[in-house]
Design a protein around this motif. Structure first.
Motif, short mmCIF file in Angstrom:
data_model
loop_
_atom_site.label_atom_id
_atom_site.label_comp_id
_atom_site.label_asym_id
_atom_site.label_seq_id
_atom_site.Cartn_x
_atom_site.Cartn_y
_atom_site.Cartn_z
N ILE A 167 7.44 53.01 65.25
CA ILE A 167 5.64 52.65 64.63
C ILE A 167 6.35 50.94 64.74
O ILE A 167 7.13 50.91 63.84
CB ILE A 167 5.12 53.16 63.80
CG1 ILE A 167 4.32 53.92 64.39
CG2 ILE A 167 3.91 51.91 64.41
CD1 ILE A 167 3.38 54.60 62.94
N ASP A 201 8.10 51.01 61.28
CA ASP A 201 8.04 52.13 60.40
C ASP A 201 7.67 53.00 61.17
O ASP A 201 8.29 53.60 62.18
CB ASP A 201 6.19 51.58 60.10
CG ASP A 201 5.37 52.15 58.87
OD1 ASP A 201 6.49 53.42 58.29
OD2 ASP A 201 4.89 51.78 58.04
N GLY A 202 6.63 54.26 61.16
CA GLY A 202 7.22 55.04 61.86
C GLY A 202 6.41 56.60 61.48
O GLY A 202 5.85 56.75 59.86
N ILE A 203 6.20 57.75 61.89
CA ILE A 203 5.83 58.55 61.20
C ILE A 203 6.34 59.80 61.10
O ILE A 203 7.65 60.07 61.74
CB ILE A 203 4.44 59.13 62.72
CG1 ILE A 203 3.89 58.32 63.47
CG2 ILE A 203 3.81 61.04 62.14
CD1 ILE A 203 2.68 58.37 64.62
N ALA A 204 6.01 60.07 59.58
CA ALA A 204 7.31 61.16 59.31
C ALA A 204 7.65 63.08 59.68
O ALA A 204 6.79 64.13 59.12
CB ALA A 204 7.98 61.36 57.82
N THR A 232 7.90 66.06 63.32
CA THR A 232 9.16 66.24 63.72
C THR A 232 8.05 67.50 65.16
O THR A 232 7.17 67.69 64.63
CB THR A 232 10.69 66.67 63.34
OG1 THR A 232 11.56 66.83 64.17
CG2 THR A 232 9.80 68.42 63.06
N LEU A 292 -2.35 53.07 62.96
CA LEU A 292 -1.87 52.98 61.66
C LEU A 292 -3.09 53.21 60.07
O LEU A 292 -2.62 53.78 59.70
CB LEU A 292 -2.00 52.02 61.26
CG LEU A 292 -0.54 51.43 61.77
CD1 LEU A 292 -0.16 50.29 61.75
CD2 LEU A 292 0.51 52.00 61.49
N ALA A 348 -4.32 56.66 60.20
CA ALA A 348 -3.97 58.21 60.95
C ALA A 348 -3.14 59.17 61.53
O ALA A 348 -2.65 58.67 62.59
CB ALA A 348 -5.01 59.28 61.47
N PRO A 349 -1.31 58.54 60.56
CA PRO A 349 -0.44 58.19 61.50
C PRO A 349 0.45 59.63 61.72
O PRO A 349 0.88 59.55 61.19
CB PRO A 349 0.33 57.18 60.51
CG PRO A 349 -0.16 57.83 58.97
CD PRO A 349 -1.86 57.61 58.92
N THR A 350 -0.82 59.96 63.02
CA THR A 350 0.09 61.24 63.01
C THR A 350 0.42 61.35 64.48
O THR A 350 0.80 60.33 65.08
CB THR A 350 -0.75 62.63 63.08
OG1 THR A 350 -1.92 63.16 63.53
CG2 THR A 350 -1.78 62.14 61.47
N GLU A 408 -0.34 63.82 66.15
CA GLU A 408 -1.55 63.99 67.50
C GLU A 408 -2.34 62.67 67.62
O GLU A 408 -2.26 62.53 68.75
CB GLU A 408 -2.98 64.68 66.53
CG GLU A 408 -2.09 66.27 66.36
CD GLU A 408 -1.50 66.09 64.79
OE1 GLU A 408 -0.83 65.23 64.43
OE2 GLU A 408 -1.84 67.87 64.90
N ARG A 456 -2.66 63.60 55.20
CA ARG A 456 -1.49 62.40 56.29
C ARG A 456 -2.09 61.26 56.62
O ARG A 456 -2.43 61.17 58.00
CB ARG A 456 -1.81 64.00 57.43
CG ARG A 456 -0.69 65.43 57.52
CD ARG A 456 -0.91 66.26 58.56
NE ARG A 456 -1.95 65.77 59.64
CZ ARG A 456 -1.96 66.22 60.78
NH1 ARG A 456 -0.78 66.28 61.43
NH2 ARG A 456 -2.55 66.50 61.20
N ARG A 457 -2.13 60.46 55.73
CA ARG A 457 -3.18 59.27 56.08
C ARG A 457 -1.69 58.10 55.69
O ARG A 457 -1.37 56.93 55.87
CB ARG A 457 -3.84 58.35 55.21
CG ARG A 457 -4.92 59.94 54.89
CD ARG A 457 -6.27 58.93 56.38
NE ARG A 457 -6.62 59.76 56.39
CZ ARG A 457 -7.75 59.31 57.21
NH1 ARG A 457 -7.49 57.95 58.60
NH2 ARG A 457 -8.46 60.41 58.45
N ALA A 497 5.41 56.36 57.67
CA ALA A 497 7.10 56.85 56.92
C ALA A 497 7.40 55.89 54.98
O ALA A 497 8.46 56.02 55.03
CB ALA A 497 8.25 56.96 57.92
N ASN A 498 7.01 54.52 55.64
CA ASN A 498 7.49 52.93 55.01
C ASN A 498 6.40 53.73 53.86
O ASN A 498 7.67 53.48 52.24
CB ASN A 498 7.08 52.14 55.63
CG ASN A 498 8.06 51.49 57.30
OD1 ASN A 498 9.16 52.48 57.11
ND2 ASN A 498 8.08 50.58 57.16
#
Lengths: 291, 291
Positions: free
Chosen positions: A146, A159-162, A164, A200, A202-204, A206, B111-112, B115-116
């Motif tokens: 992100i 930033d990112g979504i953890a 896979t 941001l 709901a950082p998933t 989907e 899931r809110r 990664a940061n």
């Protein structure tokens, strides 16, 4: 001792949603948004040469972002590129080539640059060539990046979504990043900003794909032939959208194959741009005579 | 739909040189320095449970950093850990367990968190438990991380060395991070600051190891039994130093095996902490009765 040849893998980067942020300083210029880096990507080999040259799978090509990177090093280099993904179809290939070239040239020359400095150099080259605004920083990070703030390391904020996933994609044609970015960006920027805001919350993965689809429609970038395929995947209960900027459909899991297509299949990459020793690069037949 | 179980791999992180920076805010507290993340690491599986519990390869254990992470989620979870590397020997295992738990709990609950945000949560837990100051942010990044500024994402600043290598290591015993950090840090901090400065002038893997060795001596942290092995590797033309903080020798390439040892062998990791589906976790025999 400097190696004789450096091999680098740079993951493809598919942006799903974005907004454009231009500043006087190209390091501070970039995009906000989100995307995915893929285990399919761009393989770059860099070797010292009498005169700098770029080969793509057997053909000499001109890539402005790569030339701009080469200009930053006191080194003539032969850059050989092989790609798992089509060029011009929304995979950030120009940024990947620029970043791979920067890492390779650094390793072959004075090795005075950190990873962030190399990413900055490649980001500036891609921005100034007009071929990318956020691929390089995403490709350096890997995963599902992100871009919270635009620009090179030290300017932007990643930033990112953890998560896979298995990723499927179907390239349907090219789209010029340069011409889209030269057009009216008001609608695009408004759609990109609100999509990022919702992501941001709901950082998933989907949310990423559904907000990408909303962005593709809201920005009016969604190509008709892409829209048809995306609709089919969604009708079948899958998640899909369009790679920005290319006529490429991407889906999470088995969305495209469930809908009856025969897509390319890969995974989320987690390593980002990296040196390796197991990278096969095709050398063009005319190579030997030039060295 | 939330998964029933989440598997996470977190690379081991070997710090070679560092300085300690304490602030009132634990997010801004951390270390400057440099290290390597390894393809050997810590495998964490997180599942919903009636009551939270941590298992390590068949035994119930108490890990304060993990408990602190669990407290941040409205979820009871069973955390099962398997490790490729010994605990307490300078591989950042506590931070890895905290980070893996954070990623797993997030995936199983609302899931809110980005990664940061997950890295911040695990960093604060490791700092407050007194078991680590920079492992978590390094493990989230992967590769060869340089911690230019201390602290969690948004507070610290990460960079890196764009190289890769085969890594060998030889664990010789434990060392308490807590007791070292409770001692006089003036000498350590001075040695760490100048080592980092020299590394940034020539950010290569060779510089990293040679500056790590200079730091290990200058900080007076170099244990005698580690020093003997390091000297042998260097006498044989190799590059080695001590993992901070543990009685572990690490070497680049074949330094330890060339000197006649039988070390563990791995590579630089490039992915950082990541979810996976191919992670084998050992379940303790008493597990079933608890669930």
């Amino acid at each position: 001792m400097a190696p004789e040849r450096v091999d680098i893998f740079v993951p493809a980067h598919v942006t799903g949603l974005f907004s454009v942020h231009r500043r006087d300083d190209p390091r501070a210029t970039g995009s906000r948004g989100a995307g995915m880096t893929l285990s399919d990507g761009i393989h770059v080999a860099v070797e010292p040469a009498d005169a700098s040259v770029v080969h793509f799978e057997g053909t000499t090509i001109a890539v402005e972002a790569v030339d701009r990177v080469l200009d930053q090093f006191e080194l003539e280099a032969a850059v050989s590129v092989r790609s798992d993904v089509p060029l011009g179809a929304g995979f950030g290939a120009s940024g990947a080539m620029a970043l791979g070239t920067a890492i390779g040239c650094n390793a072959l020359s004075d090795r005075r640059r950190t990873a962030n400095e190399l990413a900055t150099l490649a980001h500036v080259a891609d921005v100034e060539a007009g071929t990318g605004l956020g691929d390089v920083v995403a490709q350096m990070r890997g995963g599902i990046p992100i871009r919270r703030e635009p620009g090179a390391p030290g300017y932007g904020r990643l930033d990112g979504i953890a998560e896979t996933a298995r990723i499927e994609y179907l390239p349907l044609g090219e789209l010029s990043t340069k011409s889209v970015l030269a057009g009216d960006l008001d609608r695009l920027n408004a759609a990109g900003a609100s999509a990022l805001e919702r992501l941001l919350e709901a950082p998933t993965l989907e949310t990423f794909v559904s907000e990408s689809r909303r962005f593709a429609r809201g920005s009016e970038l969604l190509a008709d032939e892409v829209a048809d395929v995306v609709d089919e995947v969604v009708a079948g209960g899958g998640q899909a959208s369009m790679a920005m900027l290319g006529k490429t459909v991407f889906a999470v899991g088995t969305g495209l194959s469930d809908a009856g297509y025969e897509p390319e299949v890969c995974e989320i990459d987690h390593g980002g741009a990296r040196r390796g020793t197991d990278v096969r690069v095709f050398y063009p037949p005319d190579r030997q005579s030039q060295l």
